[in-house]
Design a protein around this motif. Structure first.
Motif, PDB file in Angstrom:
ATOM      1  N   ALA A   7       0.947  -1.291  -0.095  1.00 51.62           N
ATOM      2  CA  ALA A   7      -0.389  -0.189   0.091  1.00 51.62           C
ATOM      3  C   ALA A   7       1.001   1.014  -0.178  1.00 51.62           C
ATOM      4  N   LEU A  20     -10.640   6.254  -6.889  1.00 48.28           N
ATOM      5  CA  LEU A  20     -10.793   4.801  -7.311  1.00 48.28           C
ATOM      6  C   LEU A  20     -12.477   3.822  -6.563  1.00 48.28           C
ATOM      7  N   CYS A  34      -3.539   2.090 -12.336  1.00 50.36           N
ATOM      8  CA  CYS A  34      -3.126   1.296 -11.911  1.00 50.36           C
ATOM      9  C   CYS A  34      -2.582   0.563 -13.340  1.00 50.36           C
ATOM     10  N   LYS A  40       0.629  -3.538  -8.469  1.00 53.96           N
ATOM     11  CA  LYS A  40      -0.906  -3.998  -9.033  1.00 53.96           C
ATOM     12  C   LYS A  40      -1.120  -5.289  -8.933  1.00 53.96           C
ATOM     13  N   CYS A  43      -2.166  -5.489  -5.227  1.00 48.92           N
ATOM     14  CA  CYS A  43      -3.552  -5.055  -4.319  1.00 48.92           C
ATOM     15  C   CYS A  43      -4.631  -5.427  -5.101  1.00 48.92           C
ATOM     16  N   LEU A  44      -4.499  -6.154  -6.585  1.00 50.28           N
ATOM     17  CA  LEU A  44      -6.083  -7.086  -7.038  1.00 50.28           C
ATOM     18  C   LEU A  44      -5.877  -8.089  -6.080  1.00 50.28           C
ATOM     19  N   GLU A  46      -5.576  -8.422  -2.589  1.00 51.60           N
ATOM     20  CA  GLU A  46      -6.447  -8.256  -1.723  1.00 51.60           C
ATOM     21  C   GLU A  46      -7.388  -7.882  -1.904  1.00 51.60           C
ATOM     22  N   ALA A  47      -7.894  -6.976  -3.271  1.00 52.58           N
ATOM     23  CA  ALA A  47      -9.096  -7.457  -3.209  1.00 52.58           C
ATOM     24  C   ALA A  47     -10.039  -9.033  -3.421  1.00 52.58           C
ATOM     25  N   TRP A  57      -9.346  -2.057  -7.608  1.00 55.08           N
ATOM     26  CA  TRP A  57      -8.177  -2.696  -7.024  1.00 55.08           C
ATOM     27  C   TRP A  57      -7.519  -3.170  -7.912  1.00 55.08           C
ATOM     28  N   GLY A  58      -6.041  -2.946  -7.711  1.00 54.62           N
ATOM     29  CA  GLY A  58      -5.217  -4.005  -9.226  1.00 54.62           C
ATOM     30  C   GLY A  58      -5.844  -3.459 -10.417  1.00 54.62           C
ATOM     31  N   GLU A  62     -15.470  -3.465  -9.527  1.00 55.00           N
ATOM     32  CA  GLU A  62     -15.916  -4.503  -8.677  1.00 55.00           C
ATOM     33  C   GLU A  62     -16.453  -5.206  -9.649  1.00 55.00           C
ATOM     34  N   ARG A  65     -13.793  -8.324 -11.265  1.00 55.44           N
ATOM     35  CA  ARG A  65     -13.376  -9.152  -9.909  1.00 55.44           C
ATOM     36  C   ARG A  65     -15.044  -9.959  -9.560  1.00 55.44           C
TER      37      ARG A  65
END
Length: 96
Positions: A7, A20, A34, A40, A43-44, A46-47, A57-58, A62, A65
């Protein structure tokens, strides 16, 4: 190598969080932020691991993902993304 302190090195760290968490065409602007991010994958992961429902994210929205999680509900995302990164940066062996 996986970066546990991702982060603090994210390309978005200096931007406003609201950039974001947008809808529609504005998501494409967020995804561009990103694109060159050095963390990257972290981060991805994590999401995906935490099934974060909102925001980019990444480099994924949404919706993107959710589709990925639906296709691969039992994936261990850190391992998947770490392997993908290693394979992408490894030199190609001749004759293989």
């Amino acid at each position: 190598m996986w970066n546990e302190e991702w982060a603090s090195q994210a390309a978005c760290r200096a931007s406003q969080p609201d950039q974001l968490f947008v809808r529609g065409a504005e998501q494409n602007k967020a995804k561009k932020l990103c694109a060159g991010c050095p963390v990257k994958a972290e981060c991805l992961a994590e999401a995906l691991e935490n099934q974060i429902e909102w925001g980019v994210w990444g480099g994924m929205t949404e919706r993107e993902r959710r589709a990925l999680l639906k296709r691969n509900p039992n994936a261990k995302w850190r391992a998947v993304l770490e392997t993908a990164r290693t394979n992408a940066t490894s030199p190609v062996k001749a004759g293989v």
